[in-house]
Design a protein around this motif. Structure first.
Motif, mmCIF file in Angstrom:
data_model
loop_
_atom_site.group_PDB
_atom_site.id
_atom_site.type_symbol
_atom_site.label_atom_id
_atom_site.label_comp_id
_atom_site.label_asym_id
_atom_site.label_seq_id
_atom_site.Cartn_x
_atom_site.Cartn_y
_atom_site.Cartn_z
ATOM 1 N N UNK A 117 9.149 -22.327 -75.905
ATOM 2 C CA UNK A 117 10.440 -22.468 -75.286
ATOM 3 C C UNK A 117 10.592 -21.902 -73.897
ATOM 4 N N UNK A 118 9.585 -21.307 -73.311
ATOM 5 C CA UNK A 118 9.729 -20.680 -72.017
ATOM 6 C C UNK A 118 8.790 -21.307 -71.009
ATOM 7 N N UNK A 119 8.984 -20.992 -69.739
ATOM 8 C CA UNK A 119 8.168 -21.565 -68.676
ATOM 9 C C UNK A 119 6.796 -20.919 -68.659
ATOM 10 N N UNK A 120 5.874 -21.543 -67.899
ATOM 11 C CA UNK A 120 4.512 -20.996 -67.788
ATOM 12 C C UNK A 120 4.545 -19.598 -67.186
ATOM 13 N N UNK A 121 5.398 -19.378 -66.190
ATOM 14 C CA UNK A 121 5.483 -18.061 -65.554
ATOM 15 C C UNK A 121 5.926 -17.010 -66.560
ATOM 16 N N UNK A 122 6.941 -17.313 -67.359
ATOM 17 C CA UNK A 122 7.435 -16.342 -68.330
ATOM 18 C C UNK A 122 6.411 -16.058 -69.413
ATOM 19 N N UNK A 123 5.742 -17.100 -69.889
ATOM 20 C CA UNK A 123 4.741 -16.898 -70.940
ATOM 21 C C UNK A 123 3.609 -15.994 -70.471
ATOM 22 N N UNK A 124 3.072 -16.300 -69.295
ATOM 23 C CA UNK A 124 1.896 -15.579 -68.818
ATOM 24 C C UNK A 124 2.257 -14.152 -68.427
ATOM 25 N N UNK A 125 3.425 -13.938 -67.817
ATOM 26 C CA UNK A 125 3.793 -12.597 -67.372
ATOM 27 C C UNK A 125 4.131 -11.672 -68.538
ATOM 28 N N UNK A 176 -0.124 -6.266 -68.651
ATOM 29 C CA UNK A 176 -0.720 -6.146 -67.325
ATOM 30 C C UNK A 176 -0.421 -7.288 -66.396
ATOM 31 N N UNK A 177 0.110 -8.390 -66.905
ATOM 32 C CA UNK A 177 0.295 -9.585 -66.077
ATOM 33 C C UNK A 177 1.561 -9.553 -65.234
ATOM 34 N N UNK A 178 2.405 -8.544 -65.413
ATOM 35 C CA UNK A 178 3.630 -8.473 -64.628
ATOM 36 C C UNK A 178 3.379 -8.033 -63.192
ATOM 37 N N UNK A 216 5.596 -9.123 -59.912
ATOM 38 C CA UNK A 216 6.029 -10.524 -60.024
ATOM 39 C C UNK A 216 5.043 -11.499 -59.383
ATOM 40 N N UNK A 217 3.786 -11.536 -59.833
ATOM 41 C CA UNK A 217 2.816 -12.500 -59.278
ATOM 42 C C UNK A 217 3.159 -13.920 -59.706
ATOM 43 N N UNK A 218 2.965 -14.876 -58.809
ATOM 44 C CA UNK A 218 3.298 -16.283 -59.092
ATOM 45 C C UNK A 218 2.062 -17.182 -59.098
ATOM 46 N N UNK A 219 0.869 -16.615 -59.048
ATOM 47 C CA UNK A 219 -0.373 -17.388 -59.022
ATOM 48 C C UNK A 219 -1.309 -16.853 -60.099
ATOM 49 N N UNK A 220 -2.310 -17.653 -60.463
ATOM 50 C CA UNK A 220 -3.221 -17.260 -61.539
ATOM 51 C C UNK A 220 -4.619 -17.805 -61.256
#
Length: 752
Positions: free
Chosen positions: A381-389, A393-395, A404-408
């Motif tokens: 139910x959430x966006x890719x950014x929310x899931x990964x962050x 450690x991913x925040x 708040x990183x926006x790249x992976x």
């Protein structure tokens, strides 16, 4: 006619506007690239001036800082132009070349048939009444032309409606992507976009709904169009009609000649019908139907031109084939299309029934499922950014700690800030594959891979010796320090804790520690009185009549981060006594992604072959382990999807044998060669047909058909038509988020 003329003028003006916009975009990109080149030269000039001013510390420091800032701006500009290239130029050019071209083709056909109709009317009016044969001929021509005109006019109106419903979504989609690229570029001046940001988010939500509504409207118009065409046939063509939603369950019925399977190969006329997902026939109307094909999902239909009789086609199932003959070419085409449509409908109906069964068989369990409820919402139910962050450690950025990183980096499984992502891009895709968490589309298996690793896991491997060496991680804004640190971390791997390889010969070591893996492999491939084989992406279970012990259950996803001392599998020893290739090989079977990442960091060859186990590779071990995410991790890190063992079986062969539908879908998307045969001369499709696995047979046949279509049309390197992509996208979603459905489909297929 007036309404059509108005629409045609509007489309022509739209094409001019879009062409102009694309040309302006190209000019803007070219100018921007020239600006970046000039800016880089100017920046080099500032650096030269800074070196010249070495005696003045203030000037040297200031000029160096200015040149570093200019270098960052050049990197931001490069990313912006790359996103502009994809969002405006590529999308709108595709819309102009594809959708508008279809409209023009439909317009040409409409104008041509209109002219033919006018000619027929003139000829019909000019004929003399005393020439009866000419009167009849002119009347017949006029009737046929009018009928053709109605069909072409209907096609033209359909194309206009499809274009009108799609133009808004294409234009808004490209412009929204373009604006998001600017939002990323001006990340330092985000306050300027604060008022526009909420509007863009709302527009994105509206766009998603707009795309769904447009697709729904298109399907409804196509269904109406098809219904009108079918009802518009003359009385002689009424036999060609079929209805997959008929109230009596009979899709199509009629007389066909059937070739007997005896030695004389005699032909008999029988009454055939397609009903209840079966092909049946009767000698007389009162006789009980004889079933030719029990499950249409397991069969295929093809033309037959290599026999003396005309209008023949063959229905082939895994156990037998049936040669049939129609009365005309139109009837043959109608029967073939009816069988193909029934196959697709039967597959869809099975999927719908399974989804309804899921809803009925999953009542609320209260607190028993409360622990996994949040994770399920996270994956769906959430966006890719929310899931990964949300992963530990991913925040913050993996390399510099910026929030708040926006790249992976998809092959490493880490999140990055925009500055570090630019440095990772410069390393090359063999070290790091960079993707945006907000601007790019994420496949479900790739998103699940990102959620299985994370910055904490990877940094424990690649920064194991940072504290011992007394090295401090670079801070945000320190471009040169970041570049040196990232190159040392991932390319030179200076901070990886190098463990000692055991003194025993590698061959003896591999032979000892891989013995249990070989026993597990033999339990799968060894022939025997196996009664059932159930498999999914989370494990393998095998039972037999002779009382052999079943295969141990695989390591669950939740156990990946348990301490090593708590695992009870005696076949896997301490990783510090393994060479990297063997560690990767065994960890792939265990579905242990941290161990796999550790092995790759220590220099493991992702295509390492175990000579003691039929030259099996880590990717083959991942297939045997039953994990879709493990396979995706190896493929993202350069694993060869077509590398085979000594038996000639590659990953696609093994996934087909074990019935891992999700893995078969993944390998086909990654370019697996489904025409390759093993030492027994069997390709994956042959294996799937023998196993009567309807899902895998469907995937392999669709992939083969799509490949043939692309080759015949010269579309090399392109993904294929929308239907093919939609089906594979549905399988990917199901394999990643609901693997139990694929497992149930397989069990249902084995009942037939």
């Amino acid at each position: 006619r007036a309404a059509l003329e108005e629409v045609e003028g509007d489309v022509a003006e739209l094409e001019l506007k879009l062409d102009k916009l694309v040309k302006l975009c190209i000019a803007m990109i070219d100018t921007g690239k020239a600006f970046c080149v000039a800016n880089k030269q100017f920046m080099n000039g500032i650096r030269d001036l800074a070196q010249y001013s070495s005696n003045d510390a203030v000037v040297e420091t200031s000029l160096t800082k200015f040149s570093d800032s200019l270098q960052e701006m050049i990197n931001f500009h490069t990313i912006l132009f790359d996103q502009t290239q994809r969002s405006i130029k590529a999308q709108l050019q595709n819309f102009v070349k594809e959708d508008l071209r279809k409209f023009k083709d439909a317009k040409k056909q409409f104008e041509k048939v209109s002219e033919e109709k006018e000619n027929a009317l003139v000829k019909n009016a000019q004929v003399q009444r005393n020439k009866q044969h000419e009167v009849e001929e002119a009347t017949n021509i006029l009737t046929a032309t009018r009928k053709c005109f109605r069909h072409i006019a209907l096609d033209y109106v359909l194309q206009i409606n499809v274009l009108q419903s799609k133009r808004r979504s294409e234009i808004l989609k490209s412009m929204l992507s373009f604006m998001y690229a600017h939002l990323a570029f001006f990340h330092q001046g985000y306050d300027l976009f604060s008022e526009l940001g909420p509007y863009m988010k709302d527009l994105g939500a509206q766009l998603d709904q707009l795309v769904v509504d447009a697709a729904k409207e298109k399907r409804e118009m196509e269904q109406k169009h098809s219904t009108i065409q079918q009802k518009d046939f003359s009385s002689d063509d009424s036999k060609l009609e079929y209805n997959v939603d008929a109230a009596n369950g009979i899709v199509m019925e009629g007389y066909l000649f059937k070739r007997a399977s005896n030695a004389f190969k005699t032909w008999n006329r029988r009454w055939f019908s397609i009903q209840n997902n079966q092909l049946v026939y009767q000698k007389k109307f009162k006789d009980n139907p004889t079933v030719v094909v029990e499950d249409l999902r397991l069969c295929t239909v093809k033309h037959c031109e290599d026999i003396e009789r005309r209008f023949c086609f063959e229905v082939v199932s895994p156990t037998k084939s049936c040669m049939l003959q129609a009365d005309s070419e139109k009837l043959r085409q109608a029967w073939i299309k009816a069988v193909q449509t029934s196959i697709a409908t039967a597959y869809r109906d099975k999927s719908d029934e399974s989804e309804k069964l899921d809803k009925k068989s999953s009542p609320s369990t209260g607190s028993l499922e409360s622990g996994s409820e949040s994770k399920e919402k996270l994956l769906k139910g959430e966006s890719a950014l929310q899931r990964v962050q949300c992963i530990p450690g991913n925040a913050s950025c993996c390399d510099c700690g910026l929030a708040d990183p926006r790249w992976a980096s998809i092959n490493l499984g880490i999140t990055l800030c925009i500055e570090c992502s630019g440095i990772h891009r410069s390393l090359g895709v063999h070290f790091s594959k960079v993707r945006s968490l907000t601007l790019d589309t994420w496949e479900p298996e790739l998103l699940k891979l990102m959620c299985e690793l994370g910055n904490d896991v990877i940094n424990r491997v690649y920064e194991a010796k940072v504290e011992k060496m007394g090295i401090k991680k670079p801070q945000p804004g320190q471009r040169q320090e970041k570049e040196a640190y990232i190159r040392a971390k991932y390319v030179e791997r200076k901070f990886v804790d190098k463990y000692a390889i055991s003194a025993s010969p590698p061959e003896q070591e591999e032979k000892t520690v891989s013995k249990s893996c070989e026993e597990k492999r033999l339990s799968i491939s060894k022939p025997g009185p196996v009664t059932s084989l159930q498999s999914n992406d989370s494990g393998i279970q095998q039972s037999s009549d002779d009382g052999r012990e079943s295969l141990p259950s695989m390591v669950s996803a939740n156990s990946l981060y348990e301490p090593e001392g708590e695992r009870q599998d005696s076949a896997f020893l301490d990783s510090k006594h393994l060479n990297p290739g063997l560690q990767l090989y065994r960890a792939s079977y265990e579905k242990n992604l941290p161990k796999m990442a550790e092995a790759l960091a220590h220099g493991a060859d992702v295509n390492w072959a175990n000579l003691e186990e039929n030259q099996a590779t880590p990717l083959i071990q991942a297939v045997l382990g039953g994990s879709l995410v493990t396979c995706e991790f190896l493929l993202q890190n350069g694993a060869n999807v077509n590398q085979r063992d000594v038996q000639g079986r590659g990953p696609l062969h093994h996934a087909t044998v074990l019935g891992h539908t999700g893995q078969v879908c993944l390998f086909l998307k990654r370019g697996a060669n489904q025409h390759a045969t093993d030492e027994e001369g069997k390709d994956p499709l042959t294996i799937a047909v023998e196993a009567a696995n309807a899902d895998i047979v469907t995937l392999l046949r669709l992939a083969r058909m799509n490949e043939e279509m692309r080759e015949s049309e010269g579309l090399y390197g392109q993904p294929g038509d929308e239907t093919y992509q939609d089906i594979f996208r549905d399988f990917s979603q199901m394999a990643s988020n609901n693997p139990e459905k694929l497992n149930r489909f397989q069990q249902e297929s084995q009942k037939f």
